[in-house]
Design a protein around this motif. Structure first.
Motif, PDB file in Angstrom:
ATOM      1  N   LEU A  28       0.831  -1.201   0.000  1.00  0.00           N
ATOM      2  CA  LEU A  28       0.000   0.000   0.000  1.00  0.00           C
ATOM      3  C   LEU A  28       0.868   1.255   0.000  1.00  0.00           C
ATOM      4  N   LEU A  29       1.919   1.247   0.808  1.00  0.00           N
ATOM      5  CA  LEU A  29       2.823   2.395   0.848  1.00  0.00           C
ATOM      6  C   LEU A  29       3.506   2.572  -0.497  1.00  0.00           C
ATOM      7  N   GLY A  30       3.675   1.464  -1.239  1.00  0.00           N
ATOM      8  CA  GLY A  30       4.346   1.507  -2.530  1.00  0.00           C
ATOM      9  C   GLY A  30       3.464   1.897  -3.695  1.00  0.00           C
ATOM     10  N   GLN A  31       2.193   2.218  -3.452  1.00  0.00           N
ATOM     11  CA  GLN A  31       1.353   2.742  -4.527  1.00  0.00           C
ATOM     12  C   GLN A  31       1.909   4.091  -4.981  1.00  0.00           C
ATOM     13  N   LYS A  32       1.962   4.304  -6.274  1.00  0.00           N
ATOM     14  CA  LYS A  32       2.612   5.521  -6.782  1.00  0.00           C
ATOM     15  C   LYS A  32       1.963   6.804  -6.270  1.00  0.00           C
ATOM     16  N   TYR A  33       0.640   6.811  -6.128  1.00  0.00           N
ATOM     17  CA  TYR A  33      -0.010   8.025  -5.634  1.00  0.00           C
ATOM     18  C   TYR A  33       0.344   8.289  -4.176  1.00  0.00           C
ATOM     19  N   ILE A  34       0.474   7.225  -3.382  1.00  0.00           N
ATOM     20  CA  ILE A  34       0.885   7.398  -1.982  1.00  0.00           C
ATOM     21  C   ILE A  34       2.311   7.937  -1.925  1.00  0.00           C
ATOM     22  N   LEU A  35       3.205   7.355  -2.731  1.00  0.00           N
ATOM     23  CA  LEU A  35       4.589   7.831  -2.782  1.00  0.00           C
ATOM     24  C   LEU A  35       4.654   9.283  -3.250  1.00  0.00           C
ATOM     25  N   ALA A  36       3.812   9.636  -4.206  1.00  0.00           N
ATOM     26  CA  ALA A  36       3.803  11.011  -4.713  1.00  0.00           C
ATOM     27  C   ALA A  36       3.422  11.996  -3.609  1.00  0.00           C
ATOM     28  N   TYR A  37       2.438  11.643  -2.781  1.00  0.00           N
ATOM     29  CA  TYR A  37       2.058  12.513  -1.655  1.00  0.00           C
ATOM     30  C   TYR A  37       3.214  12.650  -0.666  1.00  0.00           C
ATOM     31  N   ILE A  38       3.939  11.565  -0.442  1.00  0.00           N
ATOM     32  CA  ILE A  38       5.097  11.629   0.462  1.00  0.00           C
ATOM     33  C   ILE A  38       6.153  12.572  -0.105  1.00  0.00           C
ATOM     34  N   LEU A  39       6.444  12.459  -1.396  1.00  0.00           N
ATOM     35  CA  LEU A  39       7.480  13.295  -2.015  1.00  0.00           C
ATOM     36  C   LEU A  39       7.087  14.774  -1.997  1.00  0.00           C
TER      37      LEU A  39
END
Length: 316
Positions: A28-39
């Motif tokens: 789940l953390l590795g979903q691109k949209y989740i990663l994009a929010y982190i970045l």
């Protein structure tokens, strides 16, 4: 013997549930949209952009639990085949039996900067809590150092040290006392004179994100923390999580994403129930050791006399 077998079976199932929960959390953390929010919320150059703008900058398929930390192995990860699917899928290791026990990064990927030319390397690590066996900053320093040193002969050749790419190791720590975030990086202190030494102090970056168990309010300050708290909450149902992700963060809810959320919620419930059962067993043993009668223990716990006898017998 039957009671012992039951205990062993329950212990194995509990451990398996926790292992599966950890893998689900990484997916789940590795979903691109989740990663994009982190970045967007942690890297200065991405602030002011939208996650939708960042998703295409994440190159190919970031690796989940497939890149070893060990020297001589980490630097091979860019040679594997990228794939541009929206869901991030860890690559199988061909020699997994030989590498059993090797420590691996949770998530590693390259992201292009908004200029479309330069790249940085991102590592994201998920922790259920702050460890007590060691200081977590020490581990984070080791991880970011490995990602820098592993670039030799992959991202830069020979003595071309100016080609080293910036590295961010981002740690998401759950079950903390408060929501927090800090940036740990290199600084220069002039002890004598003020010579301008050439070099890039921005190569080394650690971001620590602390998540409390309380879902924070919906505002700009807690945008990232609310997203991650909702994603990993053990108190929200899968539908409640998906509602927050979709309506507040405009994250597309694909079927695979929905299944991963449901799986993690089910595993979380199983772990919680196992913990409750274990706590009840401890109460029963304590009551028995303090000379409570079986009838008194039945009234206090709601279990049958037969169940209580089995718990007491297995403890002996």
């Amino acid at each position: 013997m039957n009671n012992l077998n039951t205990e062993v079976k329950n212990a194995v199932l509990s451990a398996d549930n926790e292992a599966q929960y950890d893998e689900s959390a990484k997916r789940l953390l590795g979903q691109k949209y989740i990663l994009a929010y982190i970045l967007v919320n942690t890297i200065d150059e991405f602030r002011g952009t939208t996650p939708e703008e960042i998703v295409p900058l994440i190159e190919g398929t970031p690796y989940i639990s497939s890149i070893p930390l060990e020297a001589g192995l980490t630097n091979q990860f860019k040679d594997q085949t990228f794939n541009s699917n929206a869901r991030i899928i860890g690559l199988n290791n061909e020699n997994i039996d030989k590498n059993e026990g090797i420590v691996r990064f949770d998530i590693v990927f390259y992201v292009r900067m908004t200029d479309g030319l330069s790249q940085i390397i991102i590592n994201v690590e998920a922790q259920k809590d702050e460890p007590t066996q060691y200081d977590i900053i020490n581990r984070a320093i080791f991880y970011v150092s490995r990602l820098i040193s592993s670039q030799k002969e992959r991202d830069f050749k020979g003595i071309n040290y100016n080609d080293i790419k910036r590295v961010y190791s981002i740690w998401v720590c759950m079950n903390m006392n408060e929501n927090s975030m800090c940036h740990i990086h290199l600084t220069k202190d002039d002890l004598l004179g003020n010579h301008n030494w050439n070099g890039n102090l921005d190569l080394f970056n650690i971001i620590m994100i602390g998540l409390s168990n309380e879902l924070p309010e919906n505002n700009n300050i807690y945008e990232l923390h609310r997203l991650l708290c909702a994603l990993f909450s053990q108190n929200l149902t899968s539908n409640e999580k998906l509602e927050i992700l979709n309506t507040e963060y405009n994250i597309p809810i694909e079927e695979t994403f929905r299944k991963d959320v449901n799986t993690m919620c089910n595993l979380s419930q199983g772990i919680k129930e196992a913990g409750i059962a274990e706590g009840k067993n401890e109460i029963i043993i304590n009551m028995y050791n303090n000379d409570f009668t079986l009838e008194q223990i039945v009234k206090a716990t709601g279990k049958s006399i037969e169940e209580i006898k089995q718990i007491i017998s297995s403890n002996k």
